[in-house]
Design an enzyme around this catalytic site. Sequence first.
Site, PDB file in Angstrom:
ATOM      1  N   ASP A   1       0.828  -1.200   0.000  1.00 55.32           N
ATOM      2  CA  ASP A   1       0.000   0.000   0.000  1.00 55.32           C
ATOM      3  C   ASP A   1       0.869   1.260   0.000  1.00 55.32           C
ATOM      4  O   ASP A   1       2.080   1.206   0.241  1.00 55.32           O
ATOM      5  CB  ASP A   1      -1.040  -0.032   1.133  1.00 55.32           C
ATOM      6  CG  ASP A   1      -0.412   0.083   2.504  1.00 55.32           C
ATOM      7  OD1 ASP A   1       0.321   1.054   2.750  1.00 55.32           O
ATOM      8  OD2 ASP A   1      -0.665  -0.802   3.349  1.00 55.32           O
TER       9      ASP A   1
HETATM   10  N1  URA Z   1      -0.181  -5.476   4.716  1.00 58.23           N
HETATM   11  C1  URA Z   1      -0.479  -4.158   4.722  1.00 58.23           C
HETATM   12  O1  URA Z   1      -1.145  -3.674   5.626  1.00 58.23           O
HETATM   13  N2  URA Z   1      -0.001  -3.395   3.723  1.00 58.23           N
HETATM   14  C2  URA Z   1       0.739  -3.883   2.717  1.00 58.23           C
HETATM   15  O2  URA Z   1       1.151  -3.133   1.840  1.00 58.23           O
HETATM   16  C3  URA Z   1       1.039  -5.249   2.725  1.00 58.23           C
HETATM   17  C4  URA Z   1       0.561  -6.031   3.739  1.00 58.23           C
END
Ligand code: URA
Length: 236
Positions: free
Chosen positions: A103
């Site tokens: 993310d």
């Molecule tokens: N878990 C998350 O919260 N974000 C990511 O980007 C990957 C795994």
Amino acid sequence: MKINRYLAGCGLDSRRKCEEIVEQGRVKLNGKPVTKLATEVDENDVVTVDGKVVTLAKAVTLMLHKPKGYICSNSDEKGRKTVFDLLDGRYKSKRLFCVGRLDYNTEGLLLLTSDGTLANMLTHPSKEIKKTYIAKIERPLSTQEMQSFSKGVLLDGVRTGKCEIHYIGQENDIHKYEVTISEGRNRQVRRMFESFGREVVFLKRTAVGELRLGGLGRGEYRELREYEKEYLEKIK
Ligand code: URA
């Protein structure tokens, strides 16, 4: 492999667009026109498109240290920076795509590949490829909460699989954990902590399967090393 996959592997276009190229009668296999999408091709065949020979491009896989503040997408309607902005011209033309996503606020190990089979394999739930993260939160979890965390938590009514969580230690008022999950649900690690009322203030992916980020700096990338490619071939 199927003709459209072969053409996509030559870097012509997406598999869907390559189907159209076949149906338009622009493709010849060993000198004979082919329009059937079920046609199988291997590397010993001579394939032409509009009279020009096309050959399979060697797949490229990069390991990138995604910094916070970049999205895992080819473009963004909000004009945010994408991980592809970090690549130099050599790789920009290679039709790479992200293997899974990190993310916007998460940093760490991201694979970019031109090998669709590899990307599908690494993200397919049945493969249960382990992904390891360092997560930082302000209020530590109790032993009981850590046990519940590792057994899986309900996210949108569906329980996450079992996972590993280890307490690493404290720096000032921030508590650091190593979490290893075998799934790839949206913002999974953040939401798992949120389900215990903890906000993740820092999240970094340090490993995907046996591939490790090591000393790669933020925003840096490199092609996979031979032993890393062999590892991926083995689990493919
Ligand atoms: N878990 C998350 O919260 N974000 C990511 O980007 C990957 C795994």
